[in-house]
Design an enzyme around this catalytic site. Structure first.
Site, PDB file in Angstrom:
ATOM      1  N   HIS A 106       0.856  -1.193   0.000  1.00 12.05           N
ATOM      2  CA  HIS A 106       0.000   0.000   0.000  1.00 12.05           C
ATOM      3  C   HIS A 106       0.893   1.245   0.000  1.00 12.05           C
ATOM      4  CE1 HIS A 106      -2.908   3.000   1.250  1.00 12.05           C
ATOM      5  NE2 HIS A 106      -3.863   2.130   0.954  1.00 12.05           N
ATOM      6  N   GLU A 163      -4.084   2.102  -7.251  1.00  9.55           N
ATOM      7  CA  GLU A 163      -4.387   3.108  -6.235  1.00  9.55           C
ATOM      8  C   GLU A 163      -3.600   4.395  -6.492  1.00  9.55           C
ATOM      9  OE1 GLU A 163      -6.462   1.343  -2.774  1.00  9.55           O
ATOM     10  OE2 GLU A 163      -4.415   1.695  -2.152  1.00  9.55           O
TER      11      GLU A 163
HETATM   12  P1  PGA Z   1      -9.758   5.631   0.726  1.00 12.38           P
HETATM   13  O1  PGA Z   1      -8.575   4.587   0.906  1.00 12.38           O
HETATM   14  O2  PGA Z   1     -10.962   4.842   0.235  1.00 12.38           O
HETATM   15  O3  PGA Z   1      -9.981   6.206   2.090  1.00 12.38           O
HETATM   16  O4  PGA Z   1      -9.333   6.618  -0.276  1.00 12.38           O
HETATM   17  C1  PGA Z   1      -8.336   3.612  -0.062  1.00 12.38           C
HETATM   18  C2  PGA Z   1      -7.066   2.882   0.230  1.00 12.38           C
HETATM   19  O5  PGA Z   1      -6.150   3.469   0.813  1.00 12.38           O
HETATM   20  O6  PGA Z   1      -6.939   1.706  -0.097  1.00 12.38           O
END
Ligand code: PGA
Length: 239
Positions: A106, A163
């Site tokens: 992540h 992401e």
């Molecule tokens: P968020 O986070 O939905 O709060 O933007 C997504 C993530 O970090 O996987």
């Protein structure tokens, strides 16, 4: 048959024991009338990824539901096997829990904990060795670098979460038009693996992402069980 869509709740390092119990009890109450429907083929797979201290609680509740379509995930793993690595959680520590997925790489791990593509690759290997599916999080610039570090043999065993960093926790989700070319790029590198989108997904736009991808990784909008349930309900309309 199309792959079932994945809806992953990532609670990050939020919540207390009491809040977790309240979340679970509310979510299960909301889901109960829909459990049979969720068992039908093609319905989404829901994954809850709590912080480690709460994994046991979530595992117990999910076991009691005995549903293949609501599964347990973890947010991270040690890149090392069991051994002298103070503070790390190895895959061996997880034996006994029914963990199906592990989020790895992540951007918050990369940014705040200085993880690089080799750490992430080691985590991928640890997960796969333990029959846990790694959900590899990538921003556009990481795709090739990360794939090279993981190596050809393991790529097909991953789920990839696209992401974009600027969309995480900001409310600035990318449009599907922006997401689609990146999904294509990921497929060209990783092959035909499930690709999900994460970054400010809410129940308002979740259906758009589910048309364009194999699922969503949900941070903020998974913290409230009512909000998350609404998102799941919408996802259940997809076959
Ligand atoms: P968020 O986070 O939905 O709060 O933007 C997504 C993530 O970090 O996987």
């Amino acid at each position: 048959m199309p792959k079932p869509r994945l809806i992953i709740a990532n609670w990050k390092s939020q919540k207390t024991f009491r809040e977790v119990d309240a979340w679970l009890s509310r979510f299960v109450d909301l889901m109960r009338p829909h459990l049979d429907e969720l068992r039908e083929p093609g319905k989404p797979q829901i994954v809850i990824a709590p912080p480690y201290p709460f994994v046991d609680r979530v595992d117990a509740v999910l076991r009691s539901l005995d549903l293949n379509n609501i599964r347990l995930g973890v947010q991270d793993l040690s890149p090392y096997p069991a051994g002298k690595y103070t503070g790390a959680v190895s895959v061996r520590n997880l034996e006994g829990w029914e963990i199906k997925y592990a989020i790895v790489g992540h951007s918050e791990r990369r940014r705040y904990f200085k993880e690089n593509e080799h750490d992430v690759s080691n985590k991928v290997n640890q997960a796969i060795e333990s029959a846990i599916v790694p959900v590899v999080c990538l921003d556009q610039g990481d795709i090739q670098v990360q794939a090279d570090a993981i190596g050809r043999k393991q790529l097909s065993k991953c789920v990839v979460a696209y992401e974009p960093v600027e969309s995480i926790g900001t409310g600035l989700s990318q449009s599907v038009a922006q997401v689609l070319p990146v999904v294509k790029q990921i497929k060209a590198v990783f092959g035909d693996v499930p690709i999900i989108y994460g970054g400010s997904v809410t129940e308002v736009q979740v259906d758009e992402y589910l048309l364009a991808t194999d699922g969503v990784l949900v941070g903020g909008a998974s913290l409230d069980p009512n909000e998350f349930f609404k998102l799941v309900k919408k996802a259940m309309l997809f076959e």
